[in-house]
Write a protein that holds these residues in place. Structure first.
Motif, short mmCIF file in Angstrom:
data_model
loop_
_atom_site.label_atom_id
_atom_site.label_comp_id
_atom_site.label_asym_id
_atom_site.label_seq_id
_atom_site.Cartn_x
_atom_site.Cartn_y
_atom_site.Cartn_z
N PHE A 8 0.83 -1.20 0.00
CA PHE A 8 0.00 0.00 0.00
C PHE A 8 0.87 1.26 0.00
O PHE A 8 0.56 2.23 -0.68
N TYR A 26 -5.74 -5.01 6.21
CA TYR A 26 -5.30 -5.40 4.87
C TYR A 26 -3.77 -5.38 4.83
O TYR A 26 -3.15 -4.42 5.26
N GLU A 28 -1.92 -6.34 1.85
CA GLU A 28 -1.44 -5.89 0.53
C GLU A 28 -2.62 -5.51 -0.35
O GLU A 28 -3.75 -5.99 -0.14
N SER A 30 -5.25 -5.39 -3.34
CA SER A 30 -5.78 -6.36 -4.30
C SER A 30 -5.37 -5.89 -5.70
O SER A 30 -4.98 -4.73 -5.87
N GLN A 33 -6.83 -2.66 -6.80
CA GLN A 33 -6.29 -1.53 -6.02
C GLN A 33 -4.90 -1.15 -6.52
O GLN A 33 -4.59 0.03 -6.69
N GLN A 51 -15.95 -6.64 -10.36
CA GLN A 51 -17.21 -6.82 -9.64
C GLN A 51 -16.98 -6.73 -8.14
O GLN A 51 -15.84 -6.65 -7.67
N THR A 52 -18.09 -6.76 -7.42
CA THR A 52 -18.02 -6.77 -5.96
C THR A 52 -17.19 -7.97 -5.52
O THR A 52 -17.30 -9.04 -6.08
N THR A 54 -13.78 -7.79 -5.41
CA THR A 54 -12.41 -7.62 -5.89
C THR A 54 -11.66 -6.57 -5.06
O THR A 54 -10.46 -6.38 -5.26
N GLY A 55 -12.36 -5.88 -4.19
CA GLY A 55 -11.74 -4.77 -3.45
C GLY A 55 -11.84 -3.47 -4.21
O GLY A 55 -11.11 -2.52 -3.94
N LYS A 56 -12.78 -3.40 -5.15
CA LYS A 56 -12.87 -2.19 -5.98
C LYS A 56 -13.27 -0.96 -5.18
O LYS A 56 -12.87 0.15 -5.51
N THR A 57 -14.06 -1.16 -4.12
CA THR A 57 -14.50 0.01 -3.36
C THR A 57 -13.31 0.78 -2.80
O THR A 57 -13.22 2.00 -2.96
N TYR A 105 -12.30 4.32 5.61
CA TYR A 105 -10.98 4.64 5.04
C TYR A 105 -10.61 6.10 5.28
O TYR A 105 -9.44 6.45 5.33
N ASP A 317 -22.68 -6.78 0.21
CA ASP A 317 -21.29 -7.14 0.50
C ASP A 317 -21.28 -8.41 1.35
O ASP A 317 -20.91 -8.41 2.51
N GLN A 319 -20.07 -11.43 -0.05
CA GLN A 319 -19.54 -12.33 -1.07
C GLN A 319 -18.62 -13.41 -0.54
O GLN A 319 -18.30 -14.33 -1.22
#
Ligand code: AMP
Length: 471
Positions: A8, A26, A28, A30, A33, A51-52, A54-57, A105, A317, A319
């Motif tokens: 990060f 976290y 490392e 994704s 990211q 998609q949801t 994957t850590g896209k948020t 965050y 969320d 998943q």
């Protein structure tokens, strides 16, 4: 040579954000990211195929927060806190989750987030907006209500995020989105995320994005070896009993069950409750408060079984589930992929269990074709399909005496085998073209029989290349 995975801190994030990430646990970034954060930090537009799950948020939230960080201030004046980032989501649940992420965050930065969505009292939302908000997460309809009531101004938006854009199109939000876009300053950064990159999405991207950087990441686990598929052939009228049996005997402590209609979902949850299995239903007719309560109880483990329609399950969320059960097979094969994308946890296997009756064999065949896998069929003793059920599912084996089960045997014809894992029947030619995998290799869940063409990359390409949308 593969590039080393960045940390990060390699991504150039502020200490306040690194701290929040560390507090989340976290270790490392994704893949999405690692790719998206540096690009978004540069102020570029992004088209993200992800998609949801994957850590896209965090992939868009962390750099968005960093870009807005210089605006953080403690002034009490609302004028000092205009909306600078607008995040649009298709569902209320997703909006609530995204705002929670922004809040988490951004907790060391001092920017103000808020969320607005329909189905709940508008007054507290108005109060939050009046006080001043830098990052607004919204569903399109309720946002337009606020616009109409002049409780929100969007003239200073610097960053727009369209999350799950494909679902927004599916759900008919395009006219609303156009109206919202017309209210934003022309000069802004645009980030569009979509699980599928259909022609329609590409057209939207062409209109919306300025020289976007395309970032695609594979579905985290939808079609990988992290998910094992299994079909239980069963008579339709025995499905509910089988479901209750599986939940009780296979230690399914958190399972999302997909029913068909809203009515069916309600009835199923009710009947399970009556049978002593703690279950709740989630679908579009439920109030927002009811849906959130059901979700919270499911997440906390209070309700082990959540029965949902496809539409209601979207964007939740939840998943990282050990198992999903298809009580009804979906009408469109790609919905099967959406559903099972919720299973599998990092490093461990998730189960995609389907209860299939005779009249669903065409749907099953379409799913197997779509995922390029034969799904092992396992008959649970006591829940055998009737003869027509077996023959419909395993039609090619119908007249072959050498494949017929003995009376009372736990084996059946075709590729089916008993869950007890006794000597396996020979696979049916049409049902099992791939090598047979002994059940001893995978005690809890049958391993999918693989075909040579099952490359995740190809799967993704197939999914991204114009999949029919689910409604
Ligand atoms: P999303 O795809 O944004 O819905 O995120 C899916 C889940 O992954 C969420 O529960 C996040 O908290 C979690 N998550 C996001 N980024 C990471 C990371 N780098 N490491 C571990 N978990 C993460």
């Amino acid at each position: 040579m593969t590039a080393p995975v960045p940390s990060f801190s390699d991504l150039g994030l502020l200490p306040e954000l690194l701290q929040a990430v560390a507090e989340k646990g976290y270790t490392e970034p994704s893949p999405i990211q690692a790719q998206a954060i540096p690009v978004i930090l540069q102020g570029l537009d992004v088209m993200g195929g992800a998609q949801t799950g994957t850590g896209k948020t965090a992939g868009f939230t962390l750099p968005l927060l960093q870009r807005l960080a210089p605006h953080a201030n403690t002034s009490a004046s609302p004028a000092r806190h205009p909306v600078r980032a607008l995040i649009l989501t298709p569902t209320r649940e997703l909006a609530a989750q995204v705002e929670e992420s922004v809040r988490g965050y951004g907790k060391h930065l001092g920017l103000r987030p808020a969320v607005v969505f329909g189905g709940v009292d508008i007054v507290p939302q108005i109060q939050a907006l009046r006080a001043g908000v830098e990052i607004l997460v919204a569903t399109p309809g309720r946002l337009l209500d606020h616009v109409q009531q002049k409780t929100v101004m969007l003239g200073q938006v610097e960053i727009l995020v369209l999350d799950e854009a494909d679902r927004m199109l599916d759900m008919g939000f395009m006219p609303d989105i156009r109206r919202i876009l017309a209210l934003l300053p022309a000069k802004r950064q645009n980030l569009l995320f979509s699980a599928t990159l259909s022609e329609e999405i590409k057209r939207l991207a062409d209109n919306l994005l300025h020289q976007p950087v395309l970032i695609e990441v594979a579905r985290r686990n939808a079609m990988t070896e992290l998910v094992s598929h299994e079909v239980h052939p069963v008579r339709r009228e025995r499905k509910r009993d089988l479901l209750a049996h599986l939940v009780r005997t296979q230690n399914l402590t958190q399972v999302l069950v997909f029913g068909g209609t809203r009515l069916g979902v309600n009835r199923l949850a009710y009947q399970l409750q009556r049978d002593g299995v703690h279950a709740a239903a989630i679908h579009g007719d439920k109030s927002q408060v009811e849906r959130m309560q059901a979700l919270a109880d499911f997440k906390s483990g209070k309700t082990p079984v959540l029965v949902a329609t496809d539409v209601a399950a979207r964007g939740l969320d939840i998943q990282e589930l050990p198992a999903v059960i298809n009580f009804e097979l979906p009408g469109a094969p790609e919905d099967y992929v959406h559903r099972i994308g919720r299973t599998g946890r990092a490093g461990s296997t998730g189960r995609a269990i389907s209860l299939v009756c005779a009249d669903e064999h065409e749907k099953l065949a379409a799913i197997e074709k779509f995922i390029k896998q034969r799904i092992p069929q396992i008959i649970i003793p006591g829940f055998e399909p009737d003869a027509s059920g077996v023959s419909a599912l395993m039609h090619t084996e119908r007249d072959r005496p050498d494949r017929r089960p003995e009376r009372g045997s736990s084996l059946t014809r075709g590729g089916a085998r008993s869950h007890a894992g006794k000597a396996p029947a020979k696979p049916a030619d049409a049902i099992f073209s791939a090598p047979y995998v002994p059940s001893s290799a995978v005690p809890a869940a049958a391993e999918p029989a693989r075909t040579g063409s099952q490359k995740p990359g190809r799967q993704l390409a197939a999914l991204l290349g114009g999949v029919r949308k689910s409604g």
